[in-house]
Design a protein around this motif. Sequence first.
Motif, mmCIF file in Angstrom:
data_model
loop_
_atom_site.group_PDB
_atom_site.id
_atom_site.type_symbol
_atom_site.label_atom_id
_atom_site.label_comp_id
_atom_site.label_asym_id
_atom_site.label_seq_id
_atom_site.Cartn_x
_atom_site.Cartn_y
_atom_site.Cartn_z
ATOM 1 N N ASP A 186 17.256 25.095 140.729
ATOM 2 C CA ASP A 186 17.411 25.057 139.260
ATOM 3 C C ASP A 186 18.251 23.888 138.746
ATOM 4 N N VAL A 187 18.220 22.768 139.430
ATOM 5 C CA VAL A 187 18.906 21.578 138.885
ATOM 6 C C VAL A 187 18.165 21.157 137.602
ATOM 7 N N PRO A 188 18.893 20.899 136.508
ATOM 8 C CA PRO A 188 18.221 20.501 135.260
ATOM 9 C C PRO A 188 17.446 19.195 135.439
ATOM 10 N N THR A 189 16.243 19.140 134.887
ATOM 11 C CA THR A 189 15.436 17.910 135.029
ATOM 12 C C THR A 189 16.077 16.748 134.273
ATOM 13 N N SER A 190 16.926 17.057 133.291
ATOM 14 C CA SER A 190 17.582 15.973 132.538
ATOM 15 C C SER A 190 18.410 15.082 133.481
ATOM 16 N N VAL A 191 18.893 15.662 134.584
ATOM 17 C CA VAL A 191 19.690 14.879 135.540
ATOM 18 C C VAL A 191 18.848 13.731 136.110
ATOM 19 N N VAL A 192 17.549 13.990 136.290
ATOM 20 C CA VAL A 192 16.699 12.971 136.917
ATOM 21 C C VAL A 192 16.613 11.734 136.020
ATOM 22 N N ALA A 193 16.452 11.956 134.721
ATOM 23 C CA ALA A 193 16.364 10.815 133.800
ATOM 24 C C ALA A 193 17.728 10.175 133.573
ATOM 25 N N GLU A 194 18.754 11.001 133.511
ATOM 26 C CA GLU A 194 20.069 10.462 133.117
ATOM 27 C C GLU A 194 20.871 9.908 134.292
ATOM 28 N N ASP A 195 20.704 10.523 135.452
ATOM 29 C CA ASP A 195 21.550 10.149 136.579
ATOM 30 C C ASP A 195 20.755 10.189 137.889
ATOM 31 N N GLY A 196 19.465 9.848 137.770
ATOM 32 C CA GLY A 196 18.542 10.051 138.887
ATOM 33 C C GLY A 196 18.904 9.266 140.141
ATOM 34 N N ASP A 294 13.267 2.034 137.736
ATOM 35 C CA ASP A 294 12.477 2.596 136.631
ATOM 36 C C ASP A 294 12.472 4.122 136.604
ATOM 37 N N LEU A 295 13.216 4.743 137.529
ATOM 38 C CA LEU A 295 13.188 6.205 137.608
ATOM 39 C C LEU A 295 13.531 6.860 136.260
ATOM 40 N N SER A 296 14.532 6.316 135.566
ATOM 41 C CA SER A 296 14.982 6.967 134.328
ATOM 42 C C SER A 296 13.896 6.948 133.256
ATOM 43 N N ARG A 297 12.963 5.987 133.325
ATOM 44 C CA ARG A 297 11.878 5.950 132.334
ATOM 45 C C ARG A 297 10.612 6.609 132.879
ATOM 46 N N ALA A 298 10.399 6.488 134.189
ATOM 47 C CA ALA A 298 9.166 7.032 134.769
ATOM 48 C C ALA A 298 9.193 8.564 134.796
ATOM 49 N N TRP A 299 10.376 9.136 135.076
ATOM 50 C CA TRP A 299 10.438 10.596 135.173
ATOM 51 C C TRP A 299 10.032 11.286 133.853
ATOM 52 N N PRO A 300 10.591 10.864 132.689
ATOM 53 C CA PRO A 300 10.147 11.513 131.446
ATOM 54 C C PRO A 300 8.642 11.352 131.202
#
Length: 416
Positions: A186-196, A294-300
């Motif tokens: 249950d790690v928030p997906t927001s972490v991937v974009a913000e601190d991936g 590009d992870l922070s843009r590709a993930w969203p």
Amino acid sequence: MSGVRTNWAGNIAYSTGDVRVPASLEELQEVVAGATRVRAAGSGHSFNDLVDTDGTLVSTRGLPREVEVDAEAREAVVGAGMTYAEVGPLLHAQGWALPNTGSLPHISVGGATATGTHGSGVGNGCLATSVSGVELVMADGEVLRLRAGDDDLRGAALALGSLGVVSRVWLRLEPTYDVAQDVLLDVPTSVVAEDGVALMSSAHSISLFTTFGTPGRLDSVWRKARVDRPATGTWGGRVATVPVHPIPRLPADAATPQLGVPGPWHERLPHFRADHVPSVGDELQSEMFVALEDLSRAWPAVEAVAPRLAGALQVMEVRTIAADDLWLSPFRDRASVAFHVTWVSDLDVVRPALAALEAALAPFDPRPHWAKVSSGPDRERFVEASPGVRDFRALADRLDPDRCFVNPFVERLGVR
Ligand SMILES: Cc1cc2nc3c(=O)[nH]c(=O)nc-3n(C[C@H](O)[C@H](O)[C@H](O)COP(=O)(O)OP(=O)(O)OC[C@H]3O[C@@H](n4cnc5c(N)ncnc54)[C@H](O)[C@@H]3O)c2cc1C
């Protein structure tokens, strides 16, 4: 392999009845010298027609299964048809290790290195980056050994089976080590974009799994930490207290040990246990690589398209791979993040979902996995644009002028 007429997933029927299983280097030399068109087959885990030929298909699984360690040189020479499940324990028993493995240990060393197969970890290159030499059986049956320091090895370590049949592979070693694996839920997906990038750097190897079943939450984050470098942070999630499978609805029996219990690298770095025989795969896989930055843009972009994957997707996995300098490598000169999908096995169901995912990643110059399904022009674009492919073609024209090791896959793409 003789008698086997399809790949592991069963979606590719081989176009030849001429399947050979040489049991020695000499037999392999004879088979290759006597054939006009040859392709090597390892364990057959590719999902496209990369292996296929209407000529002679040579399985490497009958070749000698020997592992010879040179402790001083810190390398081992192994039979190319051996699987990581076979090689890993033999190296560990002698005090040695590889830096990484793929998710499945049942794949052959020759096939995995030939295709850019990778695990995860921002500091870990694909498996071919461990190759310090190859022994190739050429079209005339002669043996060519290319070793570290020879520029041609940058083409031959990851060659899609298109230079010759690799009979043995030299692998760089490091002293053996233990790994502790645990899973965050249950790690928030927001972490991937913000601190991936920080999340993906928080252990030796990190994999994010999601079925997009719980909006805003990943299903699981798998952390494989070397015991001398523990994983850091819980990233807003909670540590699993029972073992899990990457696909939440499935039992964990097939998965490697978790709950932070340390054990040898070869028993923790793959997701799946060597002693669990994977059933003939009811799945297809695709995978696209974009720049890690590009992870922070590709993930969203991927998250936004998730509703269009429903019904086709079994699970998505996000991994990282270090940049390398191999000519055909999808990671050449680019630290990468991988968007891997295990799909259902019905290509008609998969096709529109895959196209939607490819469209979502298109702005990020994606490079597809050589051994998986791809529906868009990404692979053609990579071949067209890559200076490494031009170097590879020149090497192939030199080593295989009569195009013995060409098949429709490499020809269609213009790799050869
Ligand atoms: C369940 C599953 C899990 C997977 N997990 C991962 C993963 O974690 N990471 C990842 O990156 N990929 C993964 N893959 C993809 C897999 O690693 C590749 O398909 C890889 O090529 C498998 O090795 P193989 O021996 O089955 O190769 P094959 O499919 O048999 O062959 C692939 C290519 O390698 C060539 N080749 C094989 N052996 C030789 C040789 N000795 N000499 C010259 N050429 C050779 C063949 O000609 C062909 O071009 C997975 C696949 C499956 C089915």
